[in-house]
Write an enzyme that holds these catalytic residues in place. Structure first.
Site, PDB file in Angstrom:
ATOM      1  N   LYS A  76       0.840  -1.201   0.000  1.00  0.00           N
ATOM      2  CA  LYS A  76       0.000   0.000   0.000  1.00  0.00           C
ATOM      3  C   LYS A  76       0.875   1.251   0.000  1.00  0.00           C
ATOM      4  CE  LYS A  76      -3.905   2.112   2.438  1.00  0.00           C
ATOM      5  NZ  LYS A  76      -4.916   1.979   3.514  1.00  0.00           N
ATOM      6  N   SER A 151      -9.309   3.560   2.157  1.00  0.00           N
ATOM      7  CA  SER A 151      -8.152   3.987   1.396  1.00  0.00           C
ATOM      8  C   SER A 151      -7.353   2.835   0.783  1.00  0.00           C
ATOM      9  CB  SER A 151      -7.215   4.811   2.292  1.00  0.00           C
ATOM     10  OG  SER A 151      -6.718   4.029   3.363  1.00  0.00           O
ATOM     11  N   SER A 175     -10.773   1.820   6.369  1.00  0.00           N
ATOM     12  CA  SER A 175      -9.975   1.882   5.150  1.00  0.00           C
ATOM     13  C   SER A 175      -9.605   0.540   4.551  1.00  0.00           C
ATOM     14  CB  SER A 175      -8.698   2.700   5.385  1.00  0.00           C
ATOM     15  OG  SER A 175      -8.986   4.071   5.381  1.00  0.00           O
TER      16      SER A 175
END
Length: 465
Positions: A76, A151, A175
């Protein structure tokens, strides 16, 4: 693509070479990702194949770095990666190349993974919709006109499309739970302190955000959680337990012995897009456990106000950046930080404690608690955030994700599990909240859910293989 555990086992038995897997991964990214934009900062293919060949040579010498030996992995883009561009989705860092790995990246590399690049994120991870001015938006594999969530939207989309075997995510206000729901994969938010990822300079704060695994199977969740977990000497909230037991083969919980509390819409407090509550109730019913409707055990409105205050406070760092170059939502958070006085912060922490106490009381009477992972189905990729749900206006960019707040505040483990598909064929997911530090038991419940439903194996149209 097979799940990560199966690929790991085949590589260890020398039935599949690391080079073969790397080439297959790169070919799939080339064929599929232009329509999704899940993988960013992809490294040179020849270099990656060469690294895979080195992993094969190590196996030939009887050397194996760990269960992820030779697995392609995209980290990520909120995690620093040595030698690989880390942007945090911000033009301010579009060319930033860290000299060292974050703790998450270090542990993943230590398990033998080959880092191929990054997964896309919203700017600095703010908002459950993955778009930014560096790479653009990430699209949903089930409908590319829709968002993949955020996210950890790039991670979830990459998993659902079979671009990577397993993925790391992170979760503050949903997220990894929200994108798991939107992309029909699994996510796991660990107990407070299970994964030592907060910055050491804030070591004495009980963090809300945490890193966690995302996967296409519960056993992959367990394996990656065991990799990410473990004591961190610089973090006093870090759980000092051997993470190896998390990776032991999962025995599914016996649904006939389980009592699950259904939190639903928190006693009428939360609005939902039509069909979500019914879909999640049906998915929970398919498990075969006793399901009992329960009240929240805390004041949901006060919980939201506390979450907003703590989110503002946690955005204090953004005051040091040129605010005119930040997206409006981050500017709003940073400016809100200026209004967080001592008494305001104290009141938020008191409410956080009350939320945790209320959920813990419910968990003394139930094996787990359940509620949806999102309040809307995946929406248009060009919409920054929903402005209303079922006719109720939403005044802030994150109000549509209020459903994830209680577990975040309480620091409890949460499994984000697929719940099926709505009338338009779009995925939805459900949160299963476990007991304090009951990560292993929650993984076993997730395994039982997987065997009872199998929703995760419904692949996106056109991506069946």
């Amino acid at each position: 693509m097979e799940d990560a555990t199966a690929l790991s086992q085949r590589i260890a038995r020398r039935e599949l070479s690391c080079v073969e897997l790397m080439r297959a991964c790169l070919e799939r990214i080339e064929a599929v990702d232009p329509a999704l934009n899940a993988i960013v900062s992809l490294r040179d293919g020849d270099v990656l194949v060469a690294e895979a060949a080195e992993r094969d040579a190590e196996l030939a010498r009887g050397e194996r770095r760990g269960w992820m030996h030779g697995l392609p992995h995209a980290i990520k883009d909120l995690e620093e990666t040595a030698g690989i561009v880390t942007t945090w989705g911000s033009p301010l860092y579009a060319d930033f190349v860290p000299a060292a790995d974050s703790e998450v990246a270090r542990r993943i590399r230590g398990a033998g993974a080959i880092v191929i690049g990054k997964t896309n994120v919203p700017e600095f991870g703010y908002g459950s919709q993955t778009y930014n001015d560096v790479f653009g938006p990430t699209r949903n594999p089930y409908d590319p006109s829709r968002t993949a969530g955020g996210s950890s939207g790039g991670a979830a989309a990459a998993l659902a499309a079979g671009l990577v075997p397993v993925a790391d995510g992170s979760d503050y206000m949903g997220s990894l739970r929200n994108p798991a729901a939107f992309c029909n994969v699994y996510g796991f938010r660990p107990s407070l302190g299970r994964v030592g990822s907060p910055p050491p300079e804030r070591a004495f704060e009980a963090p809300i955000g945490t890193a966690g695994p995302m996967a296409r199977s519960p056993r992959d969740l367990a394996a990656l959680l065991a990799t990410l977990a473990g004591p961190h000497p610089e973090l006093p909230f870090s759980i000092d337990e051997d993470p190896a037991r998390l990776a032991a083969p999962l025995e599914p919980a016996d649904p006939a012995r389980l009592r699950i509390g259904w939190l639903g819409d928190l006693g009428g407090h939360l609005p939902f897009e039509p069909g979500i509550l019914e879909l999640c109730e049906a998915a929970l019913g398919a498990l075969g456990a006793e399901v009992v409707p329960v009240g929240p055990g805390f004041d949901p409105a006060a919980a939201w106000e506390a979450a907003v205050t703590l989110r503002h406070y946690d955005a204090t760092w953004a005051l040091e950046l040129p605010r005119e170059r930040l997206k409006p939502e981050i500017r709003w958070e940073a400016e809100g930080a200026l209004a967080v006085t001592g008494p305001v912060l104290h009141a938020a922490q008191v409410t956080r404690t009350e939320v945790a106490a209320g959920l813990r009381a419910l968990l003394r009477e139930h094996d787990a608690l359940a509620l949806p992972s999102a309040q809307v189905f995946p929406f248009d990729v060009d919409t920054p955030w929903p402005r209303e749900i079922a006719g109720r206006p939403l005044p802030t960019y994150h109000r549509w994700m209020e459903v994830v707040v209680p577990a975040s505040l309480a620091g409890l483990p949460v499994a984000a599990v697929p719940a099926g598909f709505g009338p338009a064929g779009l995925p939805m997911g459900m949160q299963l909240i476990g007991r304090p530090r009951g990560d292993r038991a929650l993984l076993e419940l997730t395994e039982a859910h997987d065997r009872a439903t199998g929703w995760v194996r419904a692949r996106p149209p056109g991506l069946r293989r």
